[in-house]
Design a protein around this motif. Structure first.
Motif, PDB file in Angstrom:
ATOM      1  N   ARG A 105       1.107  -0.997   0.391  1.00 55.94           N
ATOM      2  CA  ARG A 105       0.216  -0.049  -0.093  1.00 55.94           C
ATOM      3  C   ARG A 105       0.382   1.065   0.029  1.00 55.94           C
ATOM      4  NH1 ARG A 105      -5.508   0.897   0.704  1.00 55.94           N
ATOM      5  NH2 ARG A 105      -5.724  -1.419   0.933  1.00 55.94           N
ATOM      6  N   SER A 124       5.645  11.806  -4.339  1.00 56.49           N
ATOM      7  CA  SER A 124       4.806  10.939  -4.316  1.00 56.49           C
ATOM      8  C   SER A 124       4.951  10.362  -5.907  1.00 56.49           C
ATOM      9  CB  SER A 124       3.334  11.206  -4.038  1.00 56.49           C
ATOM     10  OG  SER A 124       3.483  10.938  -2.881  1.00 56.49           O
ATOM     11  N   LEU A 161       4.922  12.336   2.249  1.00 56.13           N
ATOM     12  CA  LEU A 161       4.710  11.811   1.363  1.00 56.13           C
ATOM     13  C   LEU A 161       5.656  11.560   0.513  1.00 56.13           C
ATOM     14  CD1 LEU A 161       0.760  12.604   0.998  1.00 56.13           C
ATOM     15  CD2 LEU A 161       1.672  11.117   2.263  1.00 56.13           C
ATOM     16  N   THR A 197      -3.618   4.509  -1.113  1.00 55.18           N
ATOM     17  CA  THR A 197      -4.503   5.629  -0.435  1.00 55.18           C
ATOM     18  C   THR A 197      -3.870   7.398  -0.415  1.00 55.18           C
ATOM     19  OG1 THR A 197      -4.024   3.457   1.236  1.00 55.18           O
ATOM     20  CG2 THR A 197      -4.744   5.978   2.310  1.00 55.18           C
ATOM     21  N   GLU A 198      -4.358   7.935  -1.051  1.00 53.74           N
ATOM     22  CA  GLU A 198      -4.902   9.241  -1.051  1.00 53.74           C
ATOM     23  C   GLU A 198      -4.180   9.551   0.610  1.00 53.74           C
ATOM     24  OE1 GLU A 198      -6.558  13.100  -2.969  1.00 53.74           O
ATOM     25  OE2 GLU A 198      -6.234  11.591  -4.151  1.00 53.74           O
ATOM     26  N   VAL A 199      -3.652  10.663   1.419  1.00 54.60           N
ATOM     27  CA  VAL A 199      -4.115  11.616   2.001  1.00 54.60           C
ATOM     28  C   VAL A 199      -3.740  12.895   1.420  1.00 54.60           C
ATOM     29  CG1 VAL A 199      -1.962  12.164   4.005  1.00 54.60           C
ATOM     30  CG2 VAL A 199      -2.013   9.596   3.136  1.00 54.60           C
ATOM     31  N   ASP A 225      -5.515  13.777   8.502  1.00 60.93           N
ATOM     32  CA  ASP A 225      -4.862  12.727   7.084  1.00 60.93           C
ATOM     33  C   ASP A 225      -3.405  13.488   8.390  1.00 60.93           C
ATOM     34  OD1 ASP A 225      -7.140  12.148   6.000  1.00 60.93           O
ATOM     35  OD2 ASP A 225      -6.234  13.284   4.197  1.00 60.93           O
ATOM     36  N   TYR A 285       0.397   5.741   0.728  1.00 63.55           N
ATOM     37  CA  TYR A 285       0.184   6.642   0.967  1.00 63.55           C
ATOM     38  C   TYR A 285       0.931   8.273   0.462  1.00 63.55           C
ATOM     39  CZ  TYR A 285      -1.627   3.386   4.478  1.00 63.55           C
ATOM     40  OH  TYR A 285      -2.010   2.546   5.081  1.00 63.55           O
ATOM     41  N   HIS A 286       0.084   8.639  -0.319  1.00 61.70           N
ATOM     42  CA  HIS A 286       0.410   9.769  -1.483  1.00 61.70           C
ATOM     43  C   HIS A 286      -0.569  10.251  -1.566  1.00 61.70           C
ATOM     44  CE1 HIS A 286      -1.973   9.300  -5.231  1.00 61.70           C
ATOM     45  NE2 HIS A 286      -2.471   7.598  -4.477  1.00 61.70           N
ATOM     46  N   HIS A 287       0.569  11.802  -2.636  1.00 64.08           N
ATOM     47  CA  HIS A 287      -1.263  12.378  -2.844  1.00 64.08           C
ATOM     48  C   HIS A 287      -0.802  12.569  -4.631  1.00 64.08           C
ATOM     49  CE1 HIS A 287      -3.292  16.349  -4.036  1.00 64.08           C
ATOM     50  NE2 HIS A 287      -3.978  15.642  -2.117  1.00 64.08           N
ATOM     51  N   ARG A 311      -2.596  10.242  10.821  1.00 63.67           N
ATOM     52  CA  ARG A 311      -2.659   9.428  10.577  1.00 63.67           C
ATOM     53  C   ARG A 311      -1.281   9.603   9.949  1.00 63.67           C
ATOM     54  NH1 ARG A 311      -8.617   9.608   9.586  1.00 63.67           N
ATOM     55  NH2 ARG A 311      -7.684  10.196   6.713  1.00 63.67           N
ATOM     56  N   LEU A 312      -1.141  10.618   9.068  1.00 59.15           N
ATOM     57  CA  LEU A 312       0.603  10.153   8.485  1.00 59.15           C
ATOM     58  C   LEU A 312       1.519  10.706   9.685  1.00 59.15           C
ATOM     59  CD1 LEU A 312       2.323  10.284   6.020  1.00 59.15           C
ATOM     60  CD2 LEU A 312       1.825  12.890   5.746  1.00 59.15           C
TER      61      LEU A 312
END
Length: 205
Positions: free
Chosen positions: A2, A12, A51, A29-31, A38, A4-6, A41-42
Motif C-alpha cells: 500500500r 509521490s 509523503l 491511499t490518498e493523504v 490526515d 500513501y500518497h497525494h 494519521r501520516l
C-alpha cells in the motif's frame, strides 16, 4: 503493498512513475496534507510527516527514492534498476544528487509561486526567489553538461535516475523555473514528458 500518497506531491509521483512503468501493483491511499486528521494519521506512519509512505505487510518504508529501489527489487524482470552493481551505483548517485541538490531549490520556487498563495501566506518573496535561483543554477549546469550526447541520465535507457529527477519539474511553468536556458536539460525533460506513465500521473489542476 500500500502506498500513501497525494497526486500533487512530486515525491509521490516518483514512486508512481516507477511502479507504473514496472507494472508493480500497489494499493493506493490518498493523504490530504491540508487535512489535520490526515496529517495525524501520516505522522503515525512517518514521524517525518512526509509523503510518500509504503507499507508492505508489517514493513513500513519512507523516502521516495528508497521506495523506488525497494519496488524495483520486488519486481521481477524490471529494467529501471539493473542488477549490474556499477550501473546501480550510478543510478543511486543521481537519485541522491537530486534529493540533496537539485530538488530543494526547485521546491523553493514551487512554494513561492504556487503553494504559498494556496495556504494563505501571501505572494512570492523576491529575495527567496533570488536565493533559490542562485542555489539552482550550478546544479542545473551540472545536469546540462552531463546530458551532452546523452538521451537518458544513466546509460542508454530510461532508469530510476530519470524518474527520480524529472518529477521536480512537474510544475515547470507554474513555478516559473528558470531552466529554459538549458537546452539539453529541456530536451531530456521533453523525452520524459512523452512517456505514457508521465502523462498518466500528471496532476490535474
Amino acid at each position: 503493498m500500500r502506498l500513501y500518497h497525494h497526486p500533487m506531491s512530486t515525491c509521490s509521483r516518483r514512486v508512481m512513475l516507477a511502479a507504473l512503468h514496472m507494472g508493480t501493483p500497489l494499493e493506493l491511499t490518498e493523504v490530504s496534507l491540508l487535512s489535520p486528521e490526515d496529517r495525524r494519521r501520516l505522522v503515525a506512519l512517518n514521524p517525518n510527516n512526509k509523503l510518500p509512505v509504503l507499507q508492505d505487510g508489517e514493513f513500513t518504508l519512507t523516502e521516495s527514492c528508497a521506495i523506488m529501489q525497494y519496488l524495483a527489487d520486488r519486481t521481477h524482470g524490471q529494467t529501471l534498476y539493473p542488477d549490474n552493481i556499477l550501473i546501480r551505483a550510478d543510478i543511486n548517485r543521481w537519485m541522491m544528487w537530486t534529493v540533496q541538490h537539485f530538488a530543494p531549490p526547485i521546491g523553493m520556487f514551487g512554494f513561492e509561486h504556487i503553494w504559498k498563495g494556496l495556504i494563505g501566506k501571501g505572494g512570492p518573496d523576491a529575495d527567496e526567489l533570488e536565493r533559490a535561483g542562485r542555489l539552482l543554477a550550478p546544479f542545473a549546469a551540472v545536469l546540462e553538461q552531463h546530458l551532452a550526447g546523452r538521451e537518458w541520465i544513466v546509460g542508454d535507457k530510461l532508469s530510476l535516475a530519470d524518474l527520480a529527477i524529472a518529477p521536480s519539474l512537474t510544475y515547470l511553468q507554474q513555478a516559473k523555473l528558470p531552466l529554459t536556458q538549458y537546452p539539453k536539460l529541456m530536451a531530456w525533460f521533453g523525452r520524459v514528458s512523452e512517456l505514457e506513465v508521465w502523462k498518466h500521473t500528471m496532476p490535474v489542476w
